[in-house]
Design a protein around this motif. Structure first.
Motif, PDB file in Angstrom:
ATOM      1  N   PRO A   1      -4.607   0.648  -0.728  1.00  0.00           N
ATOM      2  CA  PRO A   1      -4.256  -0.581  -0.696  1.00  0.00           C
ATOM      3  C   PRO A   1      -3.757  -1.284  -2.162  1.00  0.00           C
ATOM      4  CG  PRO A   1      -6.699  -0.647  -0.480  1.00  0.00           C
ATOM      5  CD  PRO A   1      -6.100   0.841  -0.376  1.00  0.00           C
TER       6      PRO A   1
ATOM      7  N   PRO B   1       1.124  -1.301  -0.096  1.00  0.00           N
ATOM      8  CA  PRO B   1       0.017   0.053  -0.077  1.00  0.00           C
ATOM      9  C   PRO B   1       0.781   1.454  -0.064  1.00  0.00           C
ATOM     10  CG  PRO B   1       0.076  -0.932   2.175  1.00  0.00           C
ATOM     11  CD  PRO B   1       0.890  -1.847   1.232  1.00  0.00           C
ATOM     12  N   ILE B   2       0.040   2.377  -0.312  1.00  0.00           N
ATOM     13  CA  ILE B   2       0.846   3.835  -0.188  1.00  0.00           C
ATOM     14  C   ILE B   2      -0.101   4.520   0.797  1.00  0.00           C
ATOM     15  CG2 ILE B   2       1.983   3.572  -2.178  1.00  0.00           C
ATOM     16  CD1 ILE B   2       0.293   5.593  -3.248  1.00  0.00           C
ATOM     17  N   ASN B   3       0.478   5.601   1.466  1.00  0.00           N
ATOM     18  CA  ASN B   3      -0.084   6.402   2.257  1.00  0.00           C
ATOM     19  C   ASN B   3      -0.252   7.855   1.448  1.00  0.00           C
ATOM     20  OD1 ASN B   3      -1.001   8.355   3.974  1.00  0.00           O
ATOM     21  ND2 ASN B   3      -0.465   6.945   5.647  1.00  0.00           N
ATOM     22  N   TYR B   4      -1.064   8.319   0.950  1.00  0.00           N
ATOM     23  CA  TYR B   4      -1.127   9.797   0.400  1.00  0.00           C
ATOM     24  C   TYR B   4      -2.059  10.491   1.159  1.00  0.00           C
ATOM     25  CZ  TYR B   4      -2.026  13.453  -2.669  1.00  0.00           C
ATOM     26  OH  TYR B   4      -1.936  14.659  -3.366  1.00  0.00           O
ATOM     27  N   LYS B   5      -1.269  11.591   2.064  1.00  0.00           N
ATOM     28  CA  LYS B   5      -1.983  12.353   2.751  1.00  0.00           C
ATOM     29  C   LYS B   5      -3.072  11.813   3.800  1.00  0.00           C
ATOM     30  CE  LYS B   5      -0.787  16.392  -0.264  1.00  0.00           C
ATOM     31  NZ  LYS B   5      -1.371  17.665  -0.991  1.00  0.00           N
ATOM     32  N   GLY B   6      -2.986  10.845   4.257  1.00  0.00           N
ATOM     33  CA  GLY B   6      -3.770  10.225   5.379  1.00  0.00           C
ATOM     34  C   GLY B   6      -4.536   9.046   4.560  1.00  0.00           C
ATOM     35  N   LEU B   7      -4.622   8.873   3.547  1.00  0.00           N
ATOM     36  CA  LEU B   7      -5.468   7.963   2.634  1.00  0.00           C
ATOM     37  C   LEU B   7      -4.437   6.807   2.365  1.00  0.00           C
ATOM     38  CD1 LEU B   7      -7.864   7.256   0.709  1.00  0.00           C
ATOM     39  CD2 LEU B   7      -6.727   8.285  -1.082  1.00  0.00           C
ATOM     40  N   VAL B   8      -4.876   5.665   2.856  1.00  0.00           N
ATOM     41  CA  VAL B   8      -4.225   4.621   2.426  1.00  0.00           C
ATOM     42  C   VAL B   8      -4.800   3.984   1.257  1.00  0.00           C
ATOM     43  CG1 VAL B   8      -3.612   2.200   3.280  1.00  0.00           C
ATOM     44  CG2 VAL B   8      -3.782   4.237   4.834  1.00  0.00           C
TER      45      VAL B   8
END
Length: 129
Positions: free
Chosen positions: A63, A54-61
């Motif tokens: 998956p 997963p990546i985390n973009y500005k608090g949005l994970v």
């Protein structure tokens, strides 16, 4: 860590050359991925294919934001290609995978070449001293 990564990358390159020598050029990417995974296993090297992270973009994970073709010994990222020529975007892709995954060393292997050495790139991101 640095010594282990260097030794491991040399082993993976040797195993990729063995796969290429045995199969030749012109097959699908998945064929080389599965074959290299098998060759690594024969050599006693742990590896996984299609590792989803997963990546985390500005608090949005997000998956399953990307998939690593091969993750060798949980520290070496291998991106497999079967393209006419490696392009800068392929290197950028691998560097992004390294940065996001927190790994330091990656191999870009293009099995489309007649001589595999012509399709190899070793890329580093924050390589340990």
């Amino acid at each position: 860590m640095k010594e282990h990564l260097n030794k491991l990358s040399n082993q993976v390159i040797g195993d990729a050359i063995e796969v290429h020598r045995e199969l030749g050029a012109g097959l699908l990417e998945k064929t080389y991925e599965v074959s290299l995974l098998h060759e690594l296993g024969l050599q006693g090297i742990s590896s996984e294919s299609q590792v989803s992270l997963p990546i985390n973009y500005k608090g949005l994970v997000v998956p399953e934001a990307y998939r690593i073709d091969l993750l060798v010994d949980n520290c070496l990222v291998v991106e497999i290609k079967t393209v006419a020529n490696l392009e800068p975007i392929h290197s950028a892709q691998l560097l992004t995978y390294l940065r996001i995954s927190g790994n330091h060393l990656g191999l870009l292997i293009n099995f489309h070449n007649l001589k595999l050495a012509d399709g190899l790139k070793r890329l580093v991101h924050n390589f340990p001293s």
